[in-house]
Design a protein around this motif. Structure first.
Motif, PDB file in Angstrom:
ATOM      1  N   VAL A  78       0.837  -1.198   0.000  1.00 52.14           N
ATOM      2  CA  VAL A  78       0.000   0.000   0.000  1.00 52.14           C
ATOM      3  C   VAL A  78       0.874   1.251   0.000  1.00 52.14           C
ATOM      4  O   VAL A  78       0.653   2.180  -0.782  1.00 52.14           O
ATOM      5  CB  VAL A  78      -0.972   0.002   1.198  1.00 52.14           C
ATOM      6  N   LYS A  81       2.320   1.669  -3.408  1.00 54.45           N
ATOM      7  CA  LYS A  81       1.362   2.233  -4.375  1.00 54.45           C
ATOM      8  C   LYS A  81       1.237   3.740  -4.202  1.00 54.45           C
ATOM      9  O   LYS A  81       1.260   4.499  -5.176  1.00 54.45           O
ATOM     10  CB  LYS A  81      -0.023   1.611  -4.170  1.00 54.45           C
ATOM     11  N   ILE A  82       1.098   4.157  -2.950  1.00 51.88           N
ATOM     12  CA  ILE A  82       0.970   5.588  -2.671  1.00 51.88           C
ATOM     13  C   ILE A  82       2.232   6.321  -3.116  1.00 51.88           C
ATOM     14  O   ILE A  82       2.156   7.378  -3.748  1.00 51.88           O
ATOM     15  CB  ILE A  82       0.668   5.821  -1.171  1.00 51.88           C
ATOM     16  N   PHE A 131      -6.245   3.974  -1.903  1.00 47.49           N
ATOM     17  CA  PHE A 131      -5.244   2.921  -2.050  1.00 47.49           C
ATOM     18  C   PHE A 131      -5.183   2.003  -0.833  1.00 47.49           C
ATOM     19  O   PHE A 131      -4.605   0.925  -0.900  1.00 47.49           O
ATOM     20  CB  PHE A 131      -3.849   3.515  -2.275  1.00 47.49           C
TER      21      PHE A 131
END
Length: 176
Positions: A78, A81-82, A131
């Motif tokens: 996560v 992704k961010i 996300f």
């Protein structure tokens, strides 16, 4: 009846603000960042960065994020992704953004720039929270979940910055 509801809301707000969760602190930091960004960059850059946020959001699904995150050895997918999203956004702003922006360009007033900055920060906060996994969203405060993670508000966050840009442009056309 309305007074009781107002008092209950005020008590809830006092309770949240007296013992804020990390996500509310993050939101306060983002709002402060919006104020700083407003006064630092000016209207042209804020408008440009809003448009580039949409471009980054459109390009992001085509990026092999999982491969990038795993090749970097990041354990938290996560956060990866961010990070990839914000690196993409920063690159777009750096490569395509309005470089010659002057703070408070003559065509726009301070309140327009401030509103645009707030909607951009709201959009970026909404994208960031989108996300997160459902178990991480559950940890967020009820206020943050309601304002940024609620599926019923998803479309609003996607449309609000563009709608504000259109509204400001229409107001300028009437005045000019």
């Amino acid at each position: 009846m309305a007074f009781t509801s107002l008092a209950s809301s005020a008590n809830g707000a006092v309770k949240i603000l007296s013992n804020p969760t990390w996500d509310l602190i993050l939101i306060f930091v983002l709002v402060g960042g919006a104020l700083f960004w407003t006064f630092l960059s000016g209207r042209r850059r804020v408008v440009s960065s809003i448009m580039l946020s949409y471009v980054a959001l459109a390009i992001f699904p085509a990026i092999p994020v999982e491969r990038i995150v795993s090749s970097l050895g990041l354990r938290d997918a996560v956060a990866g992704k961010i990070g990839v999203f914000f690196i993409l956004l920063a690159l777009l702003i750096w490569l395509l953004g309005a470089r010659r922006a002057k703070p408070f360009s003559p065509g726009g007033s301070w309140w327009q720039v401030l509103l645009l900055s707030f909607t951009q920060v709201g959009l970026l906060t909404h994208i960031t929270i989108s996300f997160l996994t459902p178990d991480r969203i559950e940890v967020l405060s009820p206020l943050t979940r309601r304002v940024f993670a609620d599926p019923d508000i998803h479309l609003w966050w996607l449309v609000a910055p563009a709608a504000l840009l259109i509204l400001i442009r229409r107001l300028e056309m009437r005045e000019g």
